[in-house]
Design an enzyme around this catalytic site. Structure first.
Site, PDB file in Angstrom:
ATOM      1  N   HIS A   1      28.490  48.293  44.161  1.00  0.00           N
ATOM      2  CA  HIS A   1      29.154  48.425  42.874  1.00  0.00           C
ATOM      3  C   HIS A   1      29.310  47.017  42.276  1.00  0.00           C
ATOM      4  CE1 HIS A   1      32.747  47.829  45.577  1.00  0.00           C
ATOM      5  NE2 HIS A   1      33.026  46.965  44.618  1.00  0.00           N
TER       6      HIS A   1
HETATM    7  P1  TYD Z   1      35.514  50.324  47.561  1.00  0.00           P
HETATM    8  O1  TYD Z   1      36.050  49.195  46.735  1.00  0.00           O
HETATM    9  O2  TYD Z   1      34.467  51.215  46.947  1.00  0.00           O
HETATM   10  O3  TYD Z   1      35.021  49.744  48.956  1.00  0.00           O
HETATM   11  P2  TYD Z   1      33.608  49.184  49.454  1.00  0.00           P
HETATM   12  O4  TYD Z   1      32.886  48.597  48.297  1.00  0.00           O
HETATM   13  O5  TYD Z   1      33.971  48.172  50.486  1.00  0.00           O
HETATM   14  O6  TYD Z   1      32.879  50.323  50.060  1.00  0.00           O
HETATM   15  O7  TYD Z   1      36.762  51.210  48.023  1.00  0.00           O
HETATM   16  C1  TYD Z   1      36.612  52.258  48.972  1.00  0.00           C
HETATM   17  C2  TYD Z   1      37.703  53.270  48.711  1.00  0.00           C
HETATM   18  O8  TYD Z   1      38.988  52.684  48.868  1.00  0.00           O
HETATM   19  C3  TYD Z   1      37.655  53.862  47.300  1.00  0.00           C
HETATM   20  O9  TYD Z   1      37.943  55.249  47.397  1.00  0.00           O
HETATM   21  C4  TYD Z   1      38.782  53.170  46.581  1.00  0.00           C
HETATM   22  C5  TYD Z   1      39.757  52.819  47.681  1.00  0.00           C
HETATM   23  N1  TYD Z   1      40.469  51.557  47.399  1.00  0.00           N
HETATM   24  C6  TYD Z   1      41.802  51.598  47.001  1.00  0.00           C
HETATM   25  O10 TYD Z   1      42.408  52.677  46.866  1.00  0.00           O
HETATM   26  N2  TYD Z   1      42.444  50.424  46.747  1.00  0.00           N
HETATM   27  C7  TYD Z   1      41.830  49.226  46.877  1.00  0.00           C
HETATM   28  O11 TYD Z   1      42.454  48.156  46.632  1.00  0.00           O
HETATM   29  C8  TYD Z   1      40.452  49.194  47.290  1.00  0.00           C
HETATM   30  C9  TYD Z   1      39.709  47.891  47.451  1.00  0.00           C
HETATM   31  C10 TYD Z   1      39.806  50.382  47.539  1.00  0.00           C
END
Ligand code: TYD
Length: 130
Positions: free
Chosen positions: A50
């Site tokens: 992303h």
């Molecule tokens: P994401 O930022 O997509 O993680 P990565 O890129 O490492 O795979 O986040 C994964 C999940 O966690 C998504 O459902 C959103 C949630 N999340 C939160 O609720 N709060 C946060 O501060 C973060 C970073 C993620």
């Protein structure tokens, strides 16, 4: 701003262990509003995939090895290996990221804002071809 990796000085000695510090007025390119960490990511999993519209981040591998690839809208790639707790990666807004972890790696993120799903671009078509 461009992505960049820098090193935070280590305070200590091999016989004692180390402490590294980031604080306001020194090495922080933004005010930190959120801290999160990820862990127990299996080796074969790629996280990220992303971009953020506004969020800036500082990333530290406090344990293990983390390979971080950042890609801009022109598809320029920036590859970084975080393999020591003294290394810090600055991730500006507007970069697609792909993240791979060694077993037992722990990623610490200092972020410029609180969590907001509206700040995410999760569709690669929207990011690269818009
Ligand atoms: P994401 O930022 O997509 O993680 P990565 O890129 O490492 O795979 O986040 C994964 C999940 O966690 C998504 O459902 C959103 C949630 N999340 C939160 O609720 N709060 C946060 O501060 C973060 C970073 C993620």
């Amino acid at each position: 701003m461009q992505p960049k990796m820098f090193e935070i000085p280590k305070i200590g000695a091999p016989s004692l262990g180390y402490i590294s510090v980031i604080q306001n007025g020194n090495d922080l390119p933004f005010e930190v509003k959120r801290v999160y960490w990820t862990y127990f990511t299996p080796n074969h999993v790629e996280r990220g995939n992303h971009a953020h519209i506004n969020l800036q981040q500082l990333i530290i591998a406090v344990s293990g090895v983390i390979d971080f690839t950042l890609i801009d809208r022109e598809r320029n790639r920036y590859d970084f290996t975080l393999d020591s707790p003294e290394k810090v990666l600055y991730v500006p807004n507007g970069y697609w990221r792909e993240i791979r972890f060694s077993h037992s790696a722990v990623l610490l993120c200092l972020a410029s804002d609180t969590y907001d799903e509206k700040d995410y671009i999760r569709d690669p078509d929207l990011f690269f071809n818009a």
